[in-house]
Enzyme design. Structure first.
Site, mmCIF file in Angstrom:
data_model
loop_
_atom_site.group_PDB
_atom_site.id
_atom_site.type_symbol
_atom_site.label_atom_id
_atom_site.label_comp_id
_atom_site.label_asym_id
_atom_site.label_seq_id
_atom_site.Cartn_x
_atom_site.Cartn_y
_atom_site.Cartn_z
ATOM 1 N N SER A 1 0.854 -1.206 0.000
ATOM 2 C CA SER A 1 0.000 0.000 0.000
ATOM 3 C C SER A 1 0.878 1.240 0.000
ATOM 4 O O SER A 1 1.999 1.216 0.535
ATOM 5 C CB SER A 1 -0.879 0.013 1.245
ATOM 6 O OG SER A 1 -1.573 1.242 1.342
ATOM 7 N N TYR B 1 -1.069 -0.438 10.673
ATOM 8 C CA TYR B 1 -1.333 -0.782 9.261
ATOM 9 C C TYR B 1 -0.160 -0.277 8.410
ATOM 10 O O TYR B 1 0.372 -1.006 7.584
ATOM 11 C CB TYR B 1 -2.655 -0.159 8.804
ATOM 12 C CG TYR B 1 -2.995 -0.477 7.363
ATOM 13 C CD1 TYR B 1 -3.499 -1.730 7.010
ATOM 14 C CD2 TYR B 1 -2.799 0.461 6.354
ATOM 15 C CE1 TYR B 1 -3.800 -2.031 5.685
ATOM 16 C CE2 TYR B 1 -3.099 0.168 5.034
ATOM 17 C CZ TYR B 1 -3.601 -1.078 4.700
ATOM 18 O OH TYR B 1 -3.887 -1.378 3.385
HETATM 19 N N1 NAP Z 1 -8.904 -0.851 -0.350
HETATM 20 C C1 NAP Z 1 -7.879 -0.019 -0.356
HETATM 21 O O1 NAP Z 1 -8.032 1.230 -0.414
HETATM 22 C C2 NAP Z 1 -6.474 -0.561 -0.324
HETATM 23 C C3 NAP Z 1 -5.414 0.329 -0.586
HETATM 24 C C4 NAP Z 1 -4.119 -0.156 -0.549
HETATM 25 C C5 NAP Z 1 -3.881 -1.489 -0.277
HETATM 26 N N2 NAP Z 1 -4.925 -2.333 -0.016
HETATM 27 C C6 NAP Z 1 -4.602 -3.722 0.292
HETATM 28 O O2 NAP Z 1 -5.230 -4.551 -0.657
HETATM 29 C C7 NAP Z 1 -5.423 -5.853 -0.093
HETATM 30 C C8 NAP Z 1 -6.851 -6.298 -0.355
HETATM 31 O O3 NAP Z 1 -7.725 -5.465 0.402
HETATM 32 P P1 NAP Z 1 -9.167 -5.034 -0.116
HETATM 33 O O4 NAP Z 1 -9.197 -3.555 -0.156
HETATM 34 O O5 NAP Z 1 -9.505 -5.800 -1.333
HETATM 35 O O6 NAP Z 1 -10.054 -5.449 1.163
HETATM 36 P P2 NAP Z 1 -11.180 -6.546 1.397
HETATM 37 O O7 NAP Z 1 -12.242 -6.454 0.376
HETATM 38 O O8 NAP Z 1 -11.555 -6.365 2.822
HETATM 39 O O9 NAP Z 1 -10.403 -7.937 1.197
HETATM 40 C C9 NAP Z 1 -9.539 -8.446 2.157
HETATM 41 C C10 NAP Z 1 -9.325 -9.924 1.879
HETATM 42 O O10 NAP Z 1 -8.415 -10.418 2.864
HETATM 43 C C11 NAP Z 1 -8.973 -11.611 3.412
HETATM 44 N N3 NAP Z 1 -8.531 -11.802 4.795
HETATM 45 C C12 NAP Z 1 -8.556 -10.911 5.813
HETATM 46 N N4 NAP Z 1 -8.151 -11.513 6.943
HETATM 47 C C13 NAP Z 1 -7.873 -12.803 6.616
HETATM 48 C C14 NAP Z 1 -7.419 -13.919 7.359
HETATM 49 N N5 NAP Z 1 -7.158 -13.836 8.690
HETATM 50 N N6 NAP Z 1 -7.231 -15.097 6.715
HETATM 51 C C15 NAP Z 1 -7.484 -15.195 5.392
HETATM 52 N N7 NAP Z 1 -7.909 -14.185 4.634
HETATM 53 C C16 NAP Z 1 -8.105 -12.993 5.244
HETATM 54 C C17 NAP Z 1 -10.493 -11.395 3.344
HETATM 55 O O11 NAP Z 1 -11.143 -12.653 3.359
HETATM 56 P P3 NAP Z 1 -11.974 -13.256 4.588
HETATM 57 O O12 NAP Z 1 -12.513 -12.112 5.398
HETATM 58 O O13 NAP Z 1 -13.034 -14.078 3.910
HETATM 59 O O14 NAP Z 1 -10.995 -14.094 5.320
HETATM 60 C C18 NAP Z 1 -10.607 -10.730 1.973
HETATM 61 O O15 NAP Z 1 -10.644 -11.708 0.970
HETATM 62 C C19 NAP Z 1 -5.092 -5.719 1.395
HETATM 63 O O16 NAP Z 1 -3.792 -6.197 1.629
HETATM 64 C C20 NAP Z 1 -5.122 -4.222 1.625
HETATM 65 O O17 NAP Z 1 -4.305 -3.837 2.703
HETATM 66 C C21 NAP Z 1 -6.213 -1.902 -0.040
#
Ligand code: NAP
Length: 241
Positions: A136, A149
């Site tokens: 990120s 984070y």
């Molecule tokens: N959204 C943003 O603005 C943004 C910006 C920069 C980086 N990111 C990064 O992008 C990545 C994806 O995030 P997203 O925005 O797509 O969020 P999201 O929709 O909340 O997806 C997060 C994913 O991580 C999985 N996860 C969380 N805890 C877990 C655990 N203990 N075991 C297995 N799986 C787990 C969730 O699945 P389950 O809950 O089903 O386990 C879900 O599939 C993350 O690393 C986040 O930090 C996001």
């Protein structure tokens, strides 16, 4: 040509789910890992026979070597691993909650190390494969809003850089993706305006996956963070960037 095989950790929603969908639409077979069985099954139902749902909590690191080996066996090999699992719970300005912080580190960093060590070990032996970690822009500076984070993403970037340096001689690519704001479950409580869609973030990630190195998902962020990273700490403290 035989089908290519990918493993996506954090595939039940957001960026990881869109990456899984787009890989399958490009002819890949995908093992999709996350905790929520219902979400994974809904995704599997969209693509009969092309997506293997794997219910797993990345905090259970002891289970990972066996789950990883089973996935490689079931897929008949492995070409690409993408670690997209992550959490970013809201943190109050005066909150210093170690339990919450450790959960962030366990999911965003320790889980990534445990899964990607398995991938690195396999690809080091075979001399083939690509590893992608979703970091990120938040890892580029220590901001007051999300201390742990930010820390987890900074450490993830350092770990991935070291893996890249280890595996380069073996022809294995290691890619760090640094998205800015993306509309997903993780950010829905923030009411982000102008954020990228998960589908666009996935599309750009897959274009960059094989390149190795560190990548922002937009030219705007590449330019902005070139500057933000260089702002002296006492000045950065007074800015809200
Ligand atoms: N959204 C943003 O603005 C943004 C910006 C920069 C980086 N990111 C990064 O992008 C990545 C994806 O995030 P997203 O925005 O797509 O969020 P999201 O929709 O909340 O997806 C997060 C994913 O991580 C999985 N996860 C969380 N805890 C877990 C655990 N203990 N075991 C297995 N799986 C787990 C969730 O699945 P389950 O809950 O089903 O386990 C879900 O599939 C993350 O690393 C986040 O930090 C996001």
């Amino acid at each position: 040509m035989s089908k290519k095989r990918a493993l996506v950790v954090g595939a039940s929603s957001g960026i990881g789910r869109e990456i899984s969908r787009q890989l399958i639409q490009s002819g890949w077979t995908v093992a999709a890992v996350a905790r929520r069985k219902d979400k994974l099954q809904t995704l599997a139902d969209e693509f009969p026979g092309q997506l293997q749902p794997v219910v797993h909590d990345v905090q259970e690191t002891d289970a990972i070597p066996e789950v990883f080996a089973k996935i490689c066996h079931n897929l008949g090999g492995l070409d690409l691993v993408i670690y997209a699992a992550g959490v970013m719970p809201p943190v109050g300005p005066h909150e210093f909650d170690t339990e919450k912080d450790l959960e962030i580190v366990q999911t965003n960093l320790i889980g990534a190390i445990a899964w990607l060590n398995e991938a690195a070990s396999r690809f080091d032996k075979t001399g083939h494969g690509t590893i992608v970690g979703i970091g990120s822009v938040a890892g580029d500076r220590g901001r007051s809003g999300q201390p742990v984070y930010n820390t987890s993403k900074a450490a993830l970037a350092t770990y991935l850089e070291a893996l890249r340096n280890r595996l380069a001689k073996r022809g294995v690519k290691v890619t760090t993706i640094k998205p800015g704001p993306v509309q997903t479950e993780m950010t829905q409580h923030l009411g982000l305006k102008g954020a990228m869609t998960a589908s666009e973030a996935a599309r750009r990630t897959l274009i960059l996956a094989d390149r190795g190195g560190e990548h922002y998902l937009s030219a705007k962020h590449r330019f902005a963070f070139f500057i933000i990273k260089r702002i002296p700490s006492p000045i950065f403290r007074r800015l809200s960037v």
